[in-house]
Design a protein around this motif. Structure first.
Motif, PDB file in Angstrom:
ATOM      1  N   GLN A   1      41.599  41.575  39.600  1.00 26.30           N
ATOM      2  CA  GLN A   1      40.831  42.326  38.964  1.00 26.30           C
ATOM      3  C   GLN A   1      40.360  43.728  40.171  1.00 26.30           C
ATOM      4  N   ALA A   2      39.773  43.540  41.439  1.00 26.61           N
ATOM      5  CA  ALA A   2      39.889  44.229  42.261  1.00 26.61           C
ATOM      6  C   ALA A   2      40.726  44.297  42.999  1.00 26.61           C
TER       7      ALA A   2
ATOM      8  N   ILE B   1      36.323  44.815  48.418  1.00 26.19           N
ATOM      9  CA  ILE B   1      35.627  43.913  47.191  1.00 26.19           C
ATOM     10  C   ILE B   1      36.956  42.897  47.616  1.00 26.19           C
ATOM     11  N   ALA B   2      37.893  43.309  47.247  1.00 26.68           N
ATOM     12  CA  ALA B   2      38.893  41.746  46.814  1.00 26.68           C
ATOM     13  C   ALA B   2      39.161  41.285  48.433  1.00 26.68           C
TER      14      ALA B   2
ATOM     15  N   ARG C   1      41.759  48.534  42.981  1.00 29.32           N
ATOM     16  CA  ARG C   1      42.056  49.655  43.969  1.00 29.32           C
ATOM     17  C   ARG C   1      43.498  50.144  43.760  1.00 29.32           C
TER      18      ARG C   1
ATOM     19  N   LEU D   1      36.865  49.115  46.609  1.00 29.82           N
ATOM     20  CA  LEU D   1      37.942  48.005  46.704  1.00 29.82           C
ATOM     21  C   LEU D   1      38.174  47.446  47.525  1.00 29.82           C
TER      22      LEU D   1
END
Length: 390
Positions: A215-216, A237-238, A220, A234
């Protein structure tokens, strides 16, 4: 030389030795001289000191078998030097020999055995020669046969006490071996349960983090036309999720020592579990109040399933068919309670691999579990937190 011994045990040994001293010392005086007034004061004093040494050895027999053996030898030698033959106080020698073989080290054990042989020989020589049994014999052959008989009886009497202590030593060693075996089995059960828990948690966490990463990454790329700060966030986050996934896999691999894959049960599988219990001939009475406010975390769902699975399995094995299951999904926790009436016969065990596994399940998600007998029922209670810390 000094063994660890509780204060209570040492006190009991001392009190017992004092009582034996009070009882056997006067009896020995009367036994040796029916008219105590004819007994010289130094002889009485020697007898009392000898008795103190002998029963002093009894008092410390478990604390220090080596010192007890020394005290017994000193008391016996003093008794013979004072001219006394076998007396009731000599029962203390048997008790000390028992202590050397029951609680002594390997060296003290064999010193005790040597004392049986040497002590029996010395006692025989003293009785036959010093006490005049040779002079009372009608012939040399009678003297030899009398001495031989006394030697055999002396060694048998002393050896019997030593062998009894040796048998108790074997019993104590067997108990220690059994205790060590039970501890090893308990540790093995805990390790096996950690393996299963690690596999379950690996699948849950790995799947969750894989979804987050996907999802990340998608967000992005989709945010390419938006401000760079969102894209950078983003990306962070990933990157963080990937690092967390790698660390969790490494940690759980070290914990469980091997990989294992398999579907993880959720709350949706509870009905199947209850159906299996019904097929075993038990109709559980199930109460869910309040119901889950949303979708509980996967780790909590798994813990609830496994705890209920083991609790119901125990009720099948040890119960008589009456089982009550209560689930309370509160905002910050879930409470589990399983009650089953214990069938007549052997009581439901308060410990075992299954109960160890349930406690491991609860502790892994930050919760607690109690399993105990309450009258005719066996009750399992668990509290599992729900929230960020779960």
């Amino acid at each position: 030389m000094i063994r660890p011994l509780s204060r209570t045990a040492l006190t009991l040994d001392i009190v017992g030795a004092v009582l034996l001293f009070i009882v056997f010392t006067p009896i020995s005086v009367v036994f040796y001289a029916p008219n105590p007034s004819e007994l010289a004061a130094p002889a009485v004093a020697a007898l009392v000191v000898s008795s103190i040494l002998l029963f002093g050895g009894v008092a410390i027999g478990r604390l220090s078998p080596a010192l007890a053996l020394m005290a017994a030898w000193a008391g016996a030698i003093l008794q013979m030097l004072a001219g006394f033959g076998p007396l009731p106080i000599d029962v203390a020698i048997l008790m000390v020999l028992y202590a050397t073989s029951a609680w002594g080290s390997r060296t003290v054990l064999w010193w005790g055995f040597g004392s049986v042989l040497v002590g029996g020989f010395i006692a025989t020589i003293f009785i036959v020669v010093v006490n005049g049994l040779v002079l009372n014999a009608s012939s040399g052959w009678n003297a030899i046969s009398t001495g031989t008989l006394l030697l055999i009886l002396s060694i048998l009497a002393l050896g019997f006490a030593w062998v009894c202590g040796l048998l108790w030593r074997v019993v104590l060693r067997a108990r220690r071996t059994r205790t060590a075996q039970l501890q090893a089995e308990s540790l093995a059960a805990e390790e096996q349960e950690r393996v299963r828990i690690a596999r379950d948690m690996h699948d849950i966490v790995a799947h969750s983090l894989a979804v987050v990463i996907a999802q990340a990454d998608g967000a992005r790329y989709a945010a390419a036309v938006k401000p760079e700060m969102a894209t950078e966030a983003l990306g962070t986050i990933a990157q963080t999720a990937r690092g967390a996934l790698s660390d969790v896999r490494l940690l759980l691999t070290q914990l469980r020592h091997r990989q294992g894959d398999g579907p993880q049960p959720t709350l949706a599988d509870l009905e199947t579990l209850f159906a299996q219990v019904r097929q075993a001939g038990i109709e559980p009475r199930i109460t869910v109040d309040p119901t889950p406010p949303g979708e509980p975390p996967g780790a909590i769902q798994l813990a609830v399933y496994r705890i209920l699975q083991e609790a119901l399995t125990n009720s099948i094995r040890h119960g008589d068919g009456a089982v009550d299951v209560h689930l309370a999904w509160l905002p910050d926790r879930v409470e589990i309670q399983v009650r089953n009436t214990v069938a007549s016969g052997p009581s439901q065990p308060s410990g075992g691999h299954g109960l160890i596994g349930m406690r491991e399940r609860a502790q892994l998600v930050g919760g607690s579990l109690q399993a105990e007998r309450e009258g005719a029922q066996f009750v399992v209670r668990a509290v599992l937190p729900i929230g960020e810390g779960a």
